[in-house]
Design an enzyme around this catalytic site. Structure first.
Site, PDB file in Angstrom:
ATOM      1  N   ASN A  15     -22.164 -26.385 -12.491  1.00 41.86           N
ATOM      2  CA  ASN A  15     -21.319 -25.252 -12.124  1.00 41.86           C
ATOM      3  C   ASN A  15     -20.649 -25.417 -10.756  1.00 41.86           C
ATOM      4  O   ASN A  15     -20.057 -24.483 -10.232  1.00 41.86           O
ATOM      5  CB  ASN A  15     -22.141 -23.960 -12.119  1.00 41.86           C
ATOM      6  CG  ASN A  15     -22.713 -23.667 -13.502  1.00 41.86           C
ATOM      7  OD1 ASN A  15     -23.924 -23.621 -13.693  1.00 41.86           O
ATOM      8  ND2 ASN A  15     -21.795 -23.542 -14.478  1.00 41.86           N
ATOM      9  N   GLY A  56     -16.429 -26.905  -4.850  1.00 40.96           N
ATOM     10  CA  GLY A  56     -16.109 -25.517  -5.198  1.00 40.96           C
ATOM     11  C   GLY A  56     -17.175 -24.921  -6.108  1.00 40.96           C
ATOM     12  O   GLY A  56     -17.632 -25.555  -7.049  1.00 40.96           O
ATOM     13  N   VAL A  57     -17.547 -23.706  -5.829  1.00 42.54           N
ATOM     14  CA  VAL A  57     -18.595 -23.060  -6.615  1.00 42.54           C
ATOM     15  C   VAL A  57     -17.943 -22.230  -7.713  1.00 42.54           C
ATOM     16  O   VAL A  57     -16.997 -21.482  -7.468  1.00 42.54           O
ATOM     17  CB  VAL A  57     -19.475 -22.159  -5.740  1.00 42.54           C
ATOM     18  CG1 VAL A  57     -20.550 -21.477  -6.575  1.00 42.54           C
ATOM     19  CG2 VAL A  57     -20.125 -22.968  -4.636  1.00 42.54           C
ATOM     20  N   CYS A  58     -18.448 -22.423  -8.942  1.00 44.78           N
ATOM     21  CA  CYS A  58     -17.865 -21.700 -10.056  1.00 44.78           C
ATOM     22  C   CYS A  58     -18.908 -20.745 -10.616  1.00 44.78           C
ATOM     23  O   CYS A  58     -19.676 -21.095 -11.504  1.00 44.78           O
ATOM     24  CB  CYS A  58     -17.409 -22.711 -11.118  1.00 44.78           C
ATOM     25  SG  CYS A  58     -16.831 -21.958 -12.647  1.00 44.78           S
ATOM     26  N   ILE A  59     -18.959 -19.564 -10.046  1.00 42.70           N
ATOM     27  CA  ILE A  59     -19.828 -18.554 -10.655  1.00 42.70           C
ATOM     28  C   ILE A  59     -18.989 -17.324 -10.941  1.00 42.70           C
ATOM     29  O   ILE A  59     -18.004 -17.038 -10.231  1.00 42.70           O
ATOM     30  CB  ILE A  59     -21.065 -18.209  -9.788  1.00 42.70           C
ATOM     31  CG1 ILE A  59     -20.668 -17.826  -8.371  1.00 42.70           C
ATOM     32  CG2 ILE A  59     -22.060 -19.355  -9.783  1.00 42.70           C
ATOM     33  CD1 ILE A  59     -21.838 -17.353  -7.539  1.00 42.70           C
TER      34      ILE A  59
END
Lengths: 446, 176
Positions: free
Chosen positions: B87, B93-96
């Site tokens: 993720n 880059g954080v994808c939450i």
């Protein structure tokens, strides 16, 4: 415009104490400003916050239920009151305003009271914002008269500390510098001013002078205090001197003339002891202006304390036939030239002599009295014997005269017998006290 | 004009308060600061690898970039420390889902219910990331890092080893 300003307002409130988390808006994390509640899900936010959130996404920020502006209405009054009554600091606290009030009153405070609120200058041309407290002192260049020195119409910033062309004198003028010149030249002059290097010295000097003046003042006060004490002491000394009268002497004045004879009569035997009568003839009063006036003259002393004799006679105590010659004790005159202590000592000696004399006299008197008593007792005993003899004789005579039984039961009353006999009456009349109690009277005691 | 102005001031003030809050009462495993003291919109945070996970002992540096519309719109989060997670994009880059803007459904698979809400805070974001790292079996659906997702599916042991190595390296880098 107003809503936007009120929103930024809400973020700039500074709360006095921690606020109950239930009153915080989830979006801006501050206590609700114009709290608004959603009709559908009953969540409360700031009006501003929920409106902008709906503008981004028409959902409740908490439970995502669909939401439109129509679904949002003002929160219940209790919530509105709770947040509007929260205590806040004035927005201008950092500028120095210490005011604290309910949040709803802050606007009024800023509008009408706060001295730190920037206000537009009422002058039309001026577009500055001035703190309320500075508004009165705020002035415009136009307000000034044109500069009198340089004829500049509107003195500008260069005139902040006066016209550069103005004639001024050196700041060391009090110390003697005579320089005068343009204000603008003064800094140059100061560099060359001979007094400038001495600035520190002058400063130190003026400090010292101030300190000395202060000390001087202190000493003056002290002096006044001491003068007062001295005054009081002087009065005390006066009083003492008056009391001590003849015994008070100044070392220089120690020689009096003790041989002056006294001419006035003086009370003998008794001495008045109350202070005012003690020196009835002192004529001069202490002079108020002379601290130690010479008020006692030699003559007065001797009129007051003449040498006197106490006649030593006790006519009422001595029997009339006492032939001892009347003795008299000579009492030495008061020694006014010696010290008070010496006077007391001599007085005490006189008293001792007097006491001895009194004791001696008393004893002699006792002996005389005893002798007298013995004599009287003897005389009485003789009289008693004579009376007894007479009585027996009288008895016998009466018994001879009345030999019968007529008188046998009658008790003889001596008084009747005496009164019946003119001879006896005349004999006993000269000793009236003996008629009743001859046999047991005090004669035996003696 | 007043709108944009007011919104940016609002985000500034909210962020300042949240930063102060985090520094005054630190949350375990999180430390936050500004990249540049003059820019409240750029944060640098340090996450400490949660105990009993693959990331235990690691120190993970990340940047948070806030939009001026914060908190109406979410910030972007990007790890600076190299990460290996389905993720997290290869660039960090954080994808939450909670960091995705609520408006556009560019991914097409998330339900709107998982996305950004104005009620989120920096703290809640970071806690979500920590919980993402704590999960033993990362979600491999719609991965941000496809290679990592594939390795999770095919070679879980290798994936774990790699993550642990990165965590160790991150700790060493933090001490340097």
């Amino acid at each position: 415009m107003t809503s936007s300003s009120s929103s930024s307002f809400s973020l700039s409130y500074s709360y006095v104490e921690a606020v109950n988390p239930n009153l915080l808006c989830c979006i801006c994390r501050t206590p609700f400003n114009v709290p608004a509640t959603t009709k559908s899900c009953s969540h409360t936010f700031c009006w501003e916050c929920i409106c902008s959130a709906i503008a981004v996404l028409p959902q409740c920020p908490i439970d995502r239920s669909p939401l439109s502006l129509e679904d949002v209405s003002l929160a219940s009054p209790i919530v509105r009151h709770m947040v509007s009554e929260l205590p806040v600091y004035c927005t201008h606290r950092s500028l120095g305003c210490d005011h604290q009030c309910e949040r709803q009153l802050l606007e009024h405070h800023l509008k009408d009271e706060c001295l730190y609120e920037p206000l537009p200058c009422p002058e039309r041309k001026c577009d500055q914002f001035i703190k309320r407290k500075d508004l009165k002192s705020h002035s415009h260049p136009d307000d000034h008269q044109s500069c009198t020195t340089c004829d500049l119409k509107f003195p500008d910033a260069s005139h902040a500390s006066g016209c550069p062309d103005a004639q001024v004198s050196c700041e060391h003028q009090p110390h003697g510098c005579r320089w005068t010149g343009r204000q603008a030249d003064r800094p140059d002059h100061l560099e060359r001013c001979p007094y400038e290097p001495l600035k520190e010295f002058f400063l130190m000097n003026s400090k010292r002078i101030t300190a000395l003046e202060a000390e001087n003042q202190r000493l003056k006060d002290r002096l006044e205090e001491l003068a007062f004490v001295f005054d009081r002491s002087r009065h005390d000394v006066h009083a003492m001197k008056y009391l001590l009268h003849p015994w008070f002497k100044l070392p220089a004045n120690a020689s009096h003339n003790p041989t002056t004879s006294s001419s006035t009569s003086s009370p003998t035997g008794t001495m008045p002891l109350n202070g005012t009568d003690f020196f009835p003839h002192s004529s001069s009063q202490p002079d108020e202006h002379d601290p130690f006036p010479e008020i006692f003259e030699g003559e007065t002393q001797h009129t007051l304390f003449p040498p006197h004799r106490i006649p030593f006679q006790y006519p009422h105590l001595l029997p009339p036939d006492h032939t001892a010659p009347p003795t008299s004790i000579s009492v030495a005159p008061l020694d006014l030239d010696g010290t008070l202590e010496h006077t007391f000592t001599s007085l005490r000696d006189s008293v001792v002599v007097l006491a001895k004399t009194v004791e001696h006299t008393g004893r002699r008197h006792d002996i005389a009295l005893t002798t007298e008593n013995v004599r009287v007792a003897e005389e009485l005993a003789g009289v008693k014997a004579a009376v007894r003899g007479i009585r027996q004789q009288v008895h016998r005579i009466m018994m001879e005269r009345v030999p019968g039984n007529e008188m046998g039961d009658k008790r003889m009353d001596p008084d009747m017998m005496v009164s019946g006999n003119p001879y006896l009456r005349s004999v006993l009349g000269s000793y009236p006290a003996l008629t009743k109690s001859i046999p047991t009277t005090s004669v035996t005691k003696l | 004009m007043s709108k944009a102005q007011s919104s940016s001031t609002q985000s500034n003030i909210i962020l300042k308060r949240q930063l102060m809050e985090l520094q005054k009462r630190p949350v375990e495993g999180i430390s936050a600061g500004l990249v540049d003291d003059d820019n409240i919109l750029e944060w640098e945070v340090m996450l400490i690898g949660p105990p009993d996970t693959l990331y235990e002992g690691g120190f993970f540096k990340a940047r948070l970039s806030f939009p001026t519309e914060f908190p109406l719109l979410p910030p972007k989060m990007k790890f600076i420390t190299p990460m290996w997670h389905p993720n997290i994009y290869p660039d960090g880059g954080v994808c939450i889902s909670i960091l995705h803007e609520p408006k556009d459904d560019e991914y097409g698979y998330e339900s709107a219910s998982e996305r950004w809400l104005p009620v989120h805070t920096v703290e809640s974001i970071l806690l979500s990331v920590i919980s993402l790292l704590s999960s033993d079996n990362p979600d491999t659906g719609s991965p941000a890092n496809v290679e990592a997702a594939v390795q999770v599916r095919n070679d879980l042991a290798g994936y774990r080893k790699k993550v642990r190595r990165l965590a160790r390296q991150s700790a060493e880098a933090a001490w340097d």
